[in-house]
Design a protein around this motif. Sequence first.
Motif, mmCIF file in Angstrom:
data_model
loop_
_atom_site.group_PDB
_atom_site.id
_atom_site.type_symbol
_atom_site.label_atom_id
_atom_site.label_comp_id
_atom_site.label_asym_id
_atom_site.label_seq_id
_atom_site.Cartn_x
_atom_site.Cartn_y
_atom_site.Cartn_z
ATOM 1 N N GLN A 1 47.282 19.705 -12.173
ATOM 2 C CA GLN A 1 48.209 18.893 -13.511
ATOM 3 C C GLN A 1 48.765 17.226 -12.822
ATOM 4 O OE1 GLN A 1 50.623 22.223 -14.754
ATOM 5 N NE2 GLN A 1 50.135 21.574 -16.833
ATOM 6 N N SER A 2 48.916 16.985 -13.915
ATOM 7 C CA SER A 2 49.129 15.449 -12.793
ATOM 8 C C SER A 2 50.757 15.720 -13.578
ATOM 9 C CB SER A 2 48.919 14.632 -13.551
ATOM 10 O OG SER A 2 49.330 14.552 -14.628
ATOM 11 N N THR A 3 51.808 15.202 -12.903
ATOM 12 C CA THR A 3 53.192 15.195 -13.007
ATOM 13 C C THR A 3 53.291 14.593 -14.423
ATOM 14 O OG1 THR A 3 53.721 14.202 -10.913
ATOM 15 C CG2 THR A 3 55.956 13.563 -12.211
ATOM 16 N N PHE A 4 53.004 13.614 -15.050
ATOM 17 C CA PHE A 4 52.941 13.225 -16.458
ATOM 18 C C PHE A 4 52.920 14.802 -17.349
ATOM 19 C CE2 PHE A 4 52.390 11.901 -20.566
ATOM 20 C CZ PHE A 4 53.246 10.905 -20.291
ATOM 21 N N GLU A 5 51.981 15.034 -17.083
ATOM 22 C CA GLU A 5 51.905 16.413 -17.855
ATOM 23 C C GLU A 5 52.655 17.553 -17.358
ATOM 24 O OE1 GLU A 5 47.702 17.673 -16.759
ATOM 25 O OE2 GLU A 5 47.760 18.851 -18.375
ATOM 26 N N LEU B 1 41.210 9.614 -14.879
ATOM 27 C CA LEU B 1 42.365 8.242 -16.239
ATOM 28 C C LEU B 1 43.354 9.320 -16.618
ATOM 29 C CD1 LEU B 1 43.312 5.927 -17.234
ATOM 30 C CD2 LEU B 1 41.384 5.857 -18.878
ATOM 31 N N MET B 2 44.436 10.101 -15.691
ATOM 32 C CA MET B 2 45.289 10.833 -16.164
ATOM 33 C C MET B 2 46.499 9.900 -16.994
ATOM 34 S SD MET B 2 43.463 12.989 -15.489
ATOM 35 C CE MET B 2 44.707 14.973 -15.751
ATOM 36 N N PHE B 3 46.525 10.265 -18.960
ATOM 37 C CA PHE B 3 47.764 9.953 -18.765
ATOM 38 C C PHE B 3 47.624 8.451 -19.401
ATOM 39 C CE2 PHE B 3 47.580 14.513 -18.290
ATOM 40 C CZ PHE B 3 48.583 14.837 -19.992
ATOM 41 N N ILE C 1 44.671 4.286 -7.399
ATOM 42 C CA ILE C 1 44.848 2.708 -7.393
ATOM 43 C C ILE C 1 46.527 2.786 -8.519
ATOM 44 C CG2 ILE C 1 44.038 0.854 -8.933
ATOM 45 C CD1 ILE C 1 41.671 2.051 -8.334
ATOM 46 N N GLU C 2 47.895 1.931 -8.105
ATOM 47 C CA GLU C 2 48.866 2.323 -9.124
ATOM 48 C C GLU C 2 49.232 0.421 -8.607
ATOM 49 O OE1 GLU C 2 50.724 4.178 -11.008
ATOM 50 O OE2 GLU C 2 51.814 2.359 -11.360
ATOM 51 N N ARG C 3 49.832 -0.245 -9.845
ATOM 52 C CA ARG C 3 50.767 -1.218 -10.184
ATOM 53 C C ARG C 3 52.034 -1.302 -9.816
ATOM 54 N NH1 ARG C 3 49.810 -3.091 -16.153
ATOM 55 N NH2 ARG C 3 51.049 -1.549 -17.126
ATOM 56 N N LEU D 1 43.133 6.278 -11.027
ATOM 57 C CA LEU D 1 43.252 5.336 -12.282
ATOM 58 C C LEU D 1 44.596 5.253 -12.507
ATOM 59 C CD1 LEU D 1 40.013 4.738 -13.841
ATOM 60 C CD2 LEU D 1 41.063 3.955 -11.977
ATOM 61 N N GLY D 2 45.927 4.698 -12.107
ATOM 62 C CA GLY D 2 46.449 4.489 -12.875
ATOM 63 C C GLY D 2 47.334 5.802 -11.981
ATOM 64 N N CYS D 3 47.869 5.817 -10.585
ATOM 65 C CA CYS D 3 48.029 7.671 -10.057
ATOM 66 C C CYS D 3 49.523 7.791 -10.308
ATOM 67 C CB CYS D 3 47.521 7.351 -8.848
ATOM 68 S SG CYS D 3 48.168 6.582 -7.805
ATOM 69 N N GLY E 1 57.132 0.930 -7.006
ATOM 70 C CA GLY E 1 58.040 2.169 -6.318
ATOM 71 C C GLY E 1 56.721 3.585 -6.143
ATOM 72 N N ARG E 2 56.370 2.926 -6.843
ATOM 73 C CA ARG E 2 55.312 4.823 -7.606
ATOM 74 C C ARG E 2 53.581 4.431 -6.340
ATOM 75 N NH1 ARG E 2 54.313 5.012 -14.060
ATOM 76 N NH2 ARG E 2 57.220 5.541 -14.265
ATOM 77 N N VAL E 3 54.126 3.699 -6.154
ATOM 78 C CA VAL E 3 53.170 3.598 -5.057
ATOM 79 C C VAL E 3 53.851 3.774 -3.641
ATOM 80 C CG1 VAL E 3 52.042 2.437 -3.006
ATOM 81 C CG2 VAL E 3 51.791 1.388 -5.364
ATOM 82 N N VAL F 1 47.325 -2.054 -6.835
ATOM 83 C CA VAL F 1 46.811 -3.712 -8.080
ATOM 84 C C VAL F 1 45.976 -3.129 -9.050
ATOM 85 C CG1 VAL F 1 44.415 -2.617 -7.287
ATOM 86 C CG2 VAL F 1 45.042 -5.451 -6.972
ATOM 87 N N GLU F 2 45.882 -4.297 -10.130
ATOM 88 C CA GLU F 2 45.857 -4.102 -11.151
ATOM 89 C C GLU F 2 44.484 -2.894 -11.598
ATOM 90 O OE1 GLU F 2 46.782 -4.569 -15.447
ATOM 91 O OE2 GLU F 2 47.986 -5.331 -13.893
ATOM 92 N N ILE F 3 44.741 -1.922 -12.698
ATOM 93 C CA ILE F 3 43.500 -1.095 -12.408
ATOM 94 C C ILE F 3 42.076 -1.984 -12.281
ATOM 95 C CG2 ILE F 3 42.220 0.508 -13.631
ATOM 96 C CD1 ILE F 3 44.887 1.990 -13.697
ATOM 97 N N ALA F 4 42.044 -2.577 -13.675
ATOM 98 C CA ALA F 4 41.227 -3.031 -14.525
ATOM 99 C C ALA F 4 40.430 -3.967 -13.802
ATOM 100 C CB ALA F 4 41.046 -4.044 -15.805
HETATM 101 C C1 LIG Z 1 51.642 7.707 -18.542
HETATM 102 S S1 LIG Z 1 51.750 7.169 -16.212
HETATM 103 C C2 LIG Z 1 50.643 8.577 -15.777
HETATM 104 C C3 LIG Z 1 50.558 8.545 -14.302
HETATM 105 C C4 LIG Z 1 49.923 9.823 -13.912
HETATM 106 N N1 LIG Z 1 48.461 9.321 -14.079
HETATM 107 C C5 LIG Z 1 50.259 11.124 -14.509
HETATM 108 O O1 LIG Z 1 49.283 11.178 -14.668
HETATM 109 O O2 LIG Z 1 51.680 11.410 -13.629
HETATM 110 C C6 LIG Z 1 50.820 6.059 -16.187
HETATM 111 C C7 LIG Z 1 50.437 5.138 -14.999
HETATM 112 O O3 LIG Z 1 49.196 4.200 -15.015
HETATM 113 C C8 LIG Z 1 50.079 3.158 -14.244
HETATM 114 N N2 LIG Z 1 49.516 1.771 -14.637
HETATM 115 C C9 LIG Z 1 49.190 1.567 -16.187
HETATM 116 N N3 LIG Z 1 48.786 0.755 -16.489
HETATM 117 C C10 LIG Z 1 47.674 0.141 -15.150
HETATM 118 C C11 LIG Z 1 47.513 -1.036 -14.796
HETATM 119 N N4 LIG Z 1 46.511 -1.977 -15.711
HETATM 120 N N5 LIG Z 1 47.516 -0.878 -13.245
HETATM 121 C C12 LIG Z 1 47.477 -0.159 -12.743
HETATM 122 N N6 LIG Z 1 48.116 0.731 -12.635
HETATM 123 C C13 LIG Z 1 48.393 1.414 -14.654
HETATM 124 C C14 LIG Z 1 51.770 2.866 -14.978
HETATM 125 O O4 LIG Z 1 52.290 2.234 -13.480
HETATM 126 C C15 LIG Z 1 51.885 4.136 -14.418
HETATM 127 O O5 LIG Z 1 52.268 4.734 -13.101
#
Ligand SMILES: C[S@@+](CC[C@H](N)C(=O)[O-])C[C@H]1O[C@@H](n2cnc3c(N)ncnc32)[C@H](O)[C@@H]1O
Length: 205
Positions: free
Chosen positions: A181-185, A111-113, A64-66, A41-43, A69-71, A91-94
């Motif tokens: 490890q995710s990119t954010f981590e 759900l990473m970060f 899933i990512e909104r 979720l939020g990849c 550019g990240r998609v 699409v929007e996660i929720a």
């Molecule tokens: C802080 S980043 C973390 C990205 C990845 N999970 C990582 O750990 O590297 C949060 C990600 O979630 C996406 N995001 C946040 N809220 C979202 C939503 N409601 N629907 C879809 N994507 C969402 C953001 O666009 C962003 O790419």
Amino acid sequence: MRQKGGIPGAASAVEFVPANYFRPIAPAEMFSRAAAIEVDLGCGDGAYLKALAGQKQDRNFLGIERLRGRVHSACHKIQQADLGNARILCVEIAYAVAHLLPPHSIAVFHLMFPDPWPKRRHQHRRLVTVDFLASIHRALIPRGTLQIATDQRDYFRQIESVAAQSPQFTPISAQDPPAAQSTFEKRFCHTSIYRLGLRNVSDVT
Ligand SMILES: C[S@@+](CC[C@H](N)C(=O)[O-])C[C@H]1O[C@@H](n2cnc3c(N)ncnc32)[C@H](O)[C@@H]1O
């Protein structure tokens, strides 16, 4: 493995663009073979999803990512790695969890970060609420799990409190060390990381 559902306008054949956004997506529409499904979720740029999909080739993965550019980045990574078991949905996660994923279809959510929204006036935008966990529960298979990581202590405490109000879940120890490890981590977390696993202990929706 050939991807199904590639259409003009999609980032690549890895992106899954639903024909209809108003009904649940059957797994067979997204994946060319039946297997347990994990959802990131939020990849973001897809690094974590790619690592998981490479490690567990017997499973299917959906990111899933909104942000477009990240998609694009995520699709590129999956395609370069030639992973036929991963798709990306923009699409929007929720909305996706509540309306696009069929009931009892997902083995693991990651759900990473999640965006932390640290300012008090923005905290109502945080993703994890009682209603969100109810949607996650509906989409999980019995004994399926939600794995969460955040560097925000305050958000973590809030998530623990929301989970405590959701009797359909029981806390389990989070994967330690995590599968990848995710990119954010990798880039941003030089402080404590808080992790929690929640297991679906009921199959009642
Ligand atoms: C802080 S980043 C973390 C990205 C990845 N999970 C990582 O750990 O590297 C949060 C990600 O979630 C996406 N995001 C946040 N809220 C979202 C939503 N409601 N629907 C879809 N994507 C969402 C953001 O666009 C962003 O790419």
